[in-house]
Design a protein around this motif. Sequence first.
Motif, PDB file in Angstrom:
ATOM      1  N   PHE A  39       0.869  -1.173   0.000  1.00 37.35           N
ATOM      2  CA  PHE A  39       0.000   0.000   0.000  1.00 37.35           C
ATOM      3  C   PHE A  39       0.901   1.217   0.000  1.00 37.35           C
ATOM      4  CE2 PHE A  39      -2.476  -3.268   2.131  1.00 37.35           C
ATOM      5  CZ  PHE A  39      -3.686  -3.190   1.451  1.00 37.35           C
ATOM      6  N   SER A  40       0.606   2.180  -0.865  1.00 34.88           N
ATOM      7  CA  SER A  40       1.453   3.357  -0.948  1.00 34.88           C
ATOM      8  C   SER A  40       0.646   4.551  -1.434  1.00 34.88           C
ATOM      9  CB  SER A  40       2.627   3.086  -1.894  1.00 34.88           C
ATOM     10  OG  SER A  40       3.557   4.134  -1.823  1.00 34.88           O
ATOM     11  N   ILE A  41       1.318   5.704  -1.501  1.00 30.22           N
ATOM     12  CA  ILE A  41       0.699   6.921  -2.012  1.00 30.22           C
ATOM     13  C   ILE A  41       1.699   7.582  -2.942  1.00 30.22           C
ATOM     14  CG2 ILE A  41       1.466   8.338  -0.068  1.00 30.22           C
ATOM     15  CD1 ILE A  41      -1.222   9.823  -0.310  1.00 30.22           C
ATOM     16  N   LYS A  42       1.199   8.052  -4.096  1.00 22.65           N
ATOM     17  CA  LYS A  42       2.055   8.717  -5.065  1.00 22.65           C
ATOM     18  C   LYS A  42       1.285   9.888  -5.646  1.00 22.65           C
ATOM     19  CE  LYS A  42       4.923   7.706  -9.069  1.00 22.65           C
ATOM     20  NZ  LYS A  42       5.341   6.630  -9.976  1.00 22.65           N
ATOM     21  N   ARG A  43       1.867  11.087  -5.529  1.00 22.49           N
ATOM     22  CA  ARG A  43       1.227  12.318  -6.002  1.00 22.49           C
ATOM     23  C   ARG A  43      -0.164  12.485  -5.416  1.00 22.49           C
ATOM     24  NH1 ARG A  43       3.360  11.127 -11.853  1.00 22.49           N
ATOM     25  NH2 ARG A  43       5.415  12.037 -11.681  1.00 22.49           N
ATOM     26  N   GLY A  44      -0.322  12.130  -4.160  1.00 24.13           N
ATOM     27  CA  GLY A  44      -1.585  12.319  -3.467  1.00 24.13           C
ATOM     28  C   GLY A  44      -2.636  11.261  -3.744  1.00 24.13           C
ATOM     29  N   VAL A  45      -2.289  10.213  -4.491  1.00 25.15           N
ATOM     30  CA  VAL A  45      -3.245   9.154  -4.818  1.00 25.15           C
ATOM     31  C   VAL A  45      -2.800   7.859  -4.154  1.00 25.15           C
ATOM     32  CG1 VAL A  45      -4.281   7.812  -6.687  1.00 25.15           C
ATOM     33  CG2 VAL A  45      -3.758  10.228  -7.036  1.00 25.15           C
ATOM     34  N   ASN A  46      -3.675   7.276  -3.355  1.00 20.32           N
ATOM     35  CA  ASN A  46      -3.387   5.984  -2.746  1.00 20.32           C
ATOM     36  C   ASN A  46      -3.471   4.899  -3.806  1.00 20.32           C
ATOM     37  OD1 ASN A  46      -3.103   6.770   0.010  1.00 20.32           O
ATOM     38  ND2 ASN A  46      -5.304   7.078   0.088  1.00 20.32           N
ATOM     39  N   TYR A  47      -2.541   3.947  -3.742  1.00 15.93           N
ATOM     40  CA  TYR A  47      -2.611   2.823  -4.665  1.00 15.93           C
ATOM     41  C   TYR A  47      -2.087   1.564  -3.984  1.00 15.93           C
ATOM     42  CZ  TYR A  47       2.409   3.225  -5.615  1.00 15.93           C
ATOM     43  OH  TYR A  47       3.767   3.263  -5.487  1.00 15.93           O
ATOM     44  N   THR A  48      -2.419   0.442  -4.566  1.00 10.63           N
ATOM     45  CA  THR A  48      -2.011  -0.859  -4.065  1.00 10.63           C
ATOM     46  C   THR A  48      -1.388  -1.622  -5.216  1.00 10.63           C
ATOM     47  OG1 THR A  48      -3.939  -0.824  -2.622  1.00 10.63           O
ATOM     48  CG2 THR A  48      -2.805  -2.906  -2.845  1.00 10.63           C
ATOM     49  N   ARG A  49      -0.298  -2.325  -4.935  1.00 11.41           N
ATOM     50  CA  ARG A  49       0.343  -3.119  -5.984  1.00 11.41           C
ATOM     51  C   ARG A  49       0.918  -4.392  -5.386  1.00 11.41           C
ATOM     52  NH1 ARG A  49       5.843  -2.800  -5.501  1.00 11.41           N
ATOM     53  NH2 ARG A  49       6.637  -1.005  -4.368  1.00 11.41           N
ATOM     54  N   GLN A  50       1.254  -5.287  -6.264  1.00 13.46           N
ATOM     55  CA  GLN A  50       1.872  -6.534  -5.847  1.00 13.46           C
ATOM     56  C   GLN A  50       3.349  -6.278  -5.576  1.00 13.46           C
ATOM     57  OE1 GLN A  50       1.509  -9.567  -8.786  1.00 13.46           O
ATOM     58  NE2 GLN A  50       1.961 -11.215  -7.379  1.00 13.46           N
TER      59      GLN A  50
END
Length: 132
Positions: A39-50
Motif C-alpha cells: 500500500f502506498s501513495i504517489k502524487r496524493g493518490v493511494n494505490y495498491t500493488r503486488q
Amino acid sequence: MTLELELFQQIIKHKNMAKVIGPCFGLDARGTLGKSIVFSIKRGVNYTRQVTRPKDKKSDSQLQNRAAFMDGVSKWRFATDLITIYAKENWCYYAAGTSESGYNRFMRYYLKANYDSTTKEKITPQVIPEPQ
C-alpha cells in the motif's frame, strides 16, 4: 465481499496497480502486508500493488557499468586530495537551478570523460573533470 478483498483479487489476477479509494484498515495505508501486497501513495493518490522482486542481472555489460559507477562514487566520496571540498561546492554551484545535484553532475561528466560508451572500456589515465 469487501472493497479491499476485491482489489487484492484484481491485483493478484491481473498483476496491475489498482487505485485505492479507501485503503485497507483505515483512510490511509502505507507499507507491505505480508510479502505479497504493498500500500502506498504517489502524487496524493493511494494505490495498491503486488510486491516485485528485482532481478540482479550479472551480464558482462552490467558488471562493467557497476564497476564504472563504483569508481566514480569512490572518487567523489573518498579521494579528498583529488576532489577537494571546494571542488565539490563548485559542482553543487553549477548544478543549482537544474534538476540534478552536484554529485549527479560530477558523475555524468566523470563517466563521459573516463569511459567509452560504445565499447564500455575504461579510458586510462583516469581524468577528474573540472567543475562545469
